[in-house]
Structures are given as structure tokens and as C-alpha cells.
Design an enzyme around this catalytic site. Structure first.
Site, PDB file in Angstrom:
ATOM      1  N   SER A 181      72.865  -2.173  63.878  1.00  0.00           N
ATOM      2  CA  SER A 181      72.235  -2.383  65.178  1.00  0.00           C
ATOM      3  C   SER A 181      73.272  -2.193  66.295  1.00  0.00           C
ATOM      4  O   SER A 181      73.816  -1.103  66.455  1.00  0.00           O
ATOM      5  CB  SER A 181      71.561  -3.755  65.229  1.00  0.00           C
ATOM      6  N   GLU A 294      61.458  -0.764  60.920  1.00  0.00           N
ATOM      7  CA  GLU A 294      62.363  -1.489  61.815  1.00  0.00           C
ATOM      8  C   GLU A 294      61.613  -2.478  62.719  1.00  0.00           C
ATOM      9  O   GLU A 294      62.038  -3.622  62.924  1.00  0.00           O
ATOM     10  CB  GLU A 294      63.127  -0.491  62.702  1.00  0.00           C
ATOM     11  N   HIS A 373      63.884  -4.363  60.553  1.00  0.00           N
ATOM     12  CA  HIS A 373      65.227  -4.317  61.140  1.00  0.00           C
ATOM     13  C   HIS A 373      66.033  -5.526  60.683  1.00  0.00           C
ATOM     14  O   HIS A 373      65.558  -6.665  60.725  1.00  0.00           O
ATOM     15  CB  HIS A 373      65.106  -4.322  62.662  1.00  0.00           C
TER      16      HIS A 373
END
Length: 462
Positions: A181, A294, A373
Site C-alpha cells: 500500500s 482490494e 486489500h
């Protein structure tokens, strides 16, 4: 366990044969005159350094509602530290993986159990987890202060690794920088930076995102925050405030990522994929990965939301909603949001890279949030029993989680050691490894999505 290193003698912990050295300083505390300044490196310490406890976290709020923050106001602004996990403290020549946590640039710390490097190190690499400035301390744009201080901290940490990691059994000529990320976006910046020449030799970017701000946008964030706090938008105005006062005010009006990298033309020259294209590094292999779903980690629109409305919210023509509905059906909104937030930014980064490139998609679905995610972090690091992992995996986690995680660790360490994770290259034909209980190699799974965005004339997410 005591180890004499080139930085000084460190007293660490023997964790079932794994040498763990915590809280090693790589830069002096960014306090007083050093606050909002570039990192001031620490090259050595005197005496025996107690390396049995983590160093202080950097200023930040809680990682999630109801969860405790890794930083407390009484911690103040401490040394910038890193942690070393080595399977062979007395050895030499092991590949090195430097792990950069995510957290939208405003939260995250290597002292969080989620980011423990022990299981990855046990797979055969020296693992270094790094604390760096985030939030206002690391990324608030201030006249008279350098932008992107948190990224400059990362360069300072890599410099420390280059100088001292051999003392922990690592090979300074085989350093892989890996992150997820915000950490993945950091990897892209570091890969494109002239300041990392000779400091990194492989790169792993997991779920890249864009959203880097222009200087004008960053100045607007600073002005709004200063107005909320009742101070001038200057170095002196913010410097007079204790960090907890700023932490409490950050994020009220500037979305889920209120602070982050500024395109300053020095450290950051564009969005992650733009920086890699502008400053190519053909000598550094890249492994770029994303998760299949995600967006399931984020708040989703109400059931029944028209995908055309979601497309428009991301700057696409409304017709893109129908283009997503055709292949994705009821999952059109999740797929569109996943592409916009992380999947396509990762693909664009992979395609922009001038060197050998591999890609992987985590398709294994957790019981609670699917292939969302952040699922890759506890799987890769083997931190399945932590609180963040439980929100995705439940407690106890399903047995398949350990199987998928072990396969990821093997591939990541192989890549760190040889520059090849063990499947066909993406840049040679678009092949992507699908990470599942039974992994497979597939044709580029994001080709259709990229075509939709290209038809809409879009490249990048702000």
C-alpha cells in the site's frame, strides 16, 4: 544474545535460533531543531545497545476505531529506529528484505505485531522493518522544510542497511525493498530515486496506490490544517504545537489519505508509475502484486448502486459502468473500485518499469473480507494471529491461510536471493501468478480493466 556489529554492540533476543535486534537507531530524534528537518543519521553507538525492545513509534492516531495507537503522547519524538531479524547472526551472504509498512501515510509502525519480520526471516533472509515519519511530521508541506521527509527517512534507513547489515549475516549487495500500500508506493519512489543507487537491488511493490499531491494541493492541505488549529501555515506555526495536537486534527477534511508524498521534483517526480518511467532502473528486478478484491477492505457503496455512478466518481465516463458490468456482473462495483484504488496503479507501475518484471494476484479469499486489500500482509509475514488479521481471517484462521502464506514467503525470499520468484516474467508475455491454495499462471488478469480506462482516456487516480 550479544552481537558485535559495525554500528556497535547490540544485545538482542534469541527467538528459537532467530536473532532479533529491535530498536536500532538509524537517525537522531527529529525533535527540537531537527523537527521537520531531513533525517540526521546515526552511524554508531557506544557501549552495549539494549536491542530487546522496539523503539518508539512515530506520532499517529489509532489504526482503527477502538484499537490502541502504537504511539502515545508521552513517547514524544524519539529516535528513528529499525529492527533486524536474522536466521544466522554469525553468518554471511544472506539476501536482505527491507519491509516498509502501509497505512495511508498517517498510521502504521514496525512495532505492531502485524509487521513482525520473524516468519519471513525464518524462510531464509535477513529482514529489516523500518519506522519512518508519517502524518504531519513526515509529509506536511511547510515553507522552509524539505518535502517528503518520511521518504527521506527511508533512504537514510537503506543507507544504514548498506553500511551495517553484513554484521547481521546479510549481503549488502542483495537488498530487496518491499512494501504494501503506502509502503508499495514508497518502493516505487525509492526505485526511481537516484539517491538509492547501490542501496537497493530488487523491489517488491504490493498494492501500489497513487494520489501523490502537487505542491499547490499540498499547500491547500497545510492551509486547511493550520486554519483548523489556529496557527500560521508555517514552520514556526506548526513547530510550536505538540505532535498530539496535530495528530488529533489531521484528516478531518482531506479524505482517507489526508497527507502523503508531494511531487516536489526532487524525491518525487510524479505518481509511482510516472516516476519509474521518468527515471528508469533497468538493473533492478521488480515484483508487483495486488489482491483480487482490494476494495472489500474499504467502505463500499450501498447494494444496488449503479456502477455508472461509481465510474463517474473516479473520473471515468459513465459508460465505463456498463463496461465493468458485462464481465463482472454483481461484482462490478467492487472490481471497478479495486482497479481504481490499487490494481491498475500496480499494473501501470509494472508496465512502466524498464527492467525485468514479475506480477502476482492474491486470489485466495479470506472468510470475512475475501481477497481484500491488506490480506497479503499477515499471509506473507505469518502474523495470522494478530488483531488486524482476525478482521479478515477470523480466529482461528483457516488452515489454507498458512499454506498460501508459506508459498508467498518462499517466492519472496527466492526473489530476494536470485531476482526471480519462480514463474514466467510479466514483461515477457503478460503472465501473472495467481496466488491461491493451488497457485497457477494466468494471462494478464487486468488487461480488460486497463482497456476500459484507456478508452476513457484515464491513467492515474488522484
Amino acid at each position: 544474545m550479544e552481537l558485535r556489529t559495525s554500528a556497535g554492540t547490540a544485545r538482542g533476543v534469541d527467538r528459537d535460533g532467530l536473532g532479533v535486534f529491535l530498536g536500532l537507531p538509524y537517525a537522531h530524534a527529529p525533535a527540537g531543531e531537527r523537527r521537520f528537518a531531513p533525517p540526521d543519521p546515526v552511524s554508531r553507538w557506544e557501549g552495549v545497545r539494549d536491542a530487546t525492545r522496539f523503539g518508539p513509534a512515530v506520532p499517529q492516531g489509532p489504526p482503527a476505531p477502538g484499537a490502541p495507537s502504537p504511539w502515545r503522547p508521552e513517547d514524544g519524538l524519539g529516535e528513528l529506529t529499525l529492527n533486524v531479524f536474522t536466521p544466522d547472526p554469525g553468518g554471511a551472504g544472506l539476501p536482505v528484505i527491507v519491509w516498509l509498512h502501509g497505512g495511508a501515510w498517517v498510521r502504521g509502525s514496525p512495532r505492531m505485531p502485524l509487521h513482525d519480520g520473524g516468519a519471513l526471516a525464518a524462510a531464509g533472509a535477513v529482514v529489516v522493518t523500518v519506522g519512518f515519519r508519517i502524518g504531519a511530521e513526515g509529509f506536511l508541506a511547510l515553507p522552509g522544510a524539505p518535502d517528503d521527509r518520511g521518504l527521506r527517512d527511508q533512504v537514510a534507513a537503506l543507507t544504514w542497511v548498506h553500511e551495517h547489515i553484513a554484521s547481521f549475516g546479510g549481503d549488502p549487495g542483495r537488498v530487496t525493498v518491499a512494501g504494501q500500500s503506502g509502503g508499495a508506493a514508497s518502493v516505487a519512489v525509492l526505485l526511481a530515486s537516484p539517491a538509492t543507487e547501490g542501496l537497493l537491488h530488487r523491489a517488491i511493490a504490493q498494492s501500489v496506490h497513487g494520489g501523490f499531491r502537487s505542491p499547490a494541493e499540498a499547500a491547500g492541505v497545510t492551509a486547511r490544517l493550520a486554519a483548523a488549529l489556529g496557527v500560521a501555515p508555517t514552520l514556526e506555526g506548526f513547530g510550536a504545537l505538540p505532535p498530539e495536537t496535530i495528530v488529533e486534527a489531521v484528516g478531518r477534511d482531506d479524505g482517507p489519505t489526508p497527507l502523503g508524498p508531494v511531487i516536489d521534483g526532487d524525491v518525487v517526480v510524479g505518481q509511482p508509475w510516472e516516476g519509474i518511467a521518468a527515471r528508469p532502473r533497468p538493473d533492478v528486478p521488480l515484483l508487483a502484486t495486488w489482491t483480487a478484491e482490494e476494495a472489500r477492505a474499504y467502505p463500499l457503496p450501498p447494494a444496488g448502486t449503479d456502477p455508472a455512478d461509481v465510474a463517474a466518481a473516479f473520473g471515468l465516463d459513465r459508460a465505463a459502468g456498463a463496461a465493468y458490468t458485462a464481465p463482472a456482473g454483481d461484482d462490478a462495483v467492487v472490481t471497478l473500485m479495486s482497479d481504481a484504488l490499487h490494481r491498475l496503479p500496480t499494473r501501470w507501475t509494472a508496465r512502466a518499469h524498464a527492467g525485468a518484471t514479475w506480477t502476482a494476484e492474491l486470489a485466495w479469499r479470506s472468510p470475512l473480507l475475501g481477497a481484500c486489500h491488506g490480506l497479503d500482509v499477515p499471509l506473507l509475514l505469518g502474523t495470522l494471529d494478530t488483531r488486524p488479521a482476525a478482521r479478515m481471517l477470523g480466529a482461528p484462521p483457516p488452515p489454507e491461510a498458512a499454506v498460501v502464506g508459506a508459498a508467498m514467503r518462499r517466492a519472496w525470499v527466492d526473489f530476494a536471493a536470485t531476482g526471480d520468484p519462480g514463474w514466467p516474467r510479466y514483461d515477457a508475455g503478460g503472465t501473472t501468478r495467481r496466488l491461491d491454495a493451488a497457485p497457477s499462471d494466468v494471462d494478464d488478469p487486468l488487461a480488460v480493466s486497463d482497456a476500459i480506462w484507456a478508452q476513457a482516456g484515464e491513467r492515474g487516480v488522484s
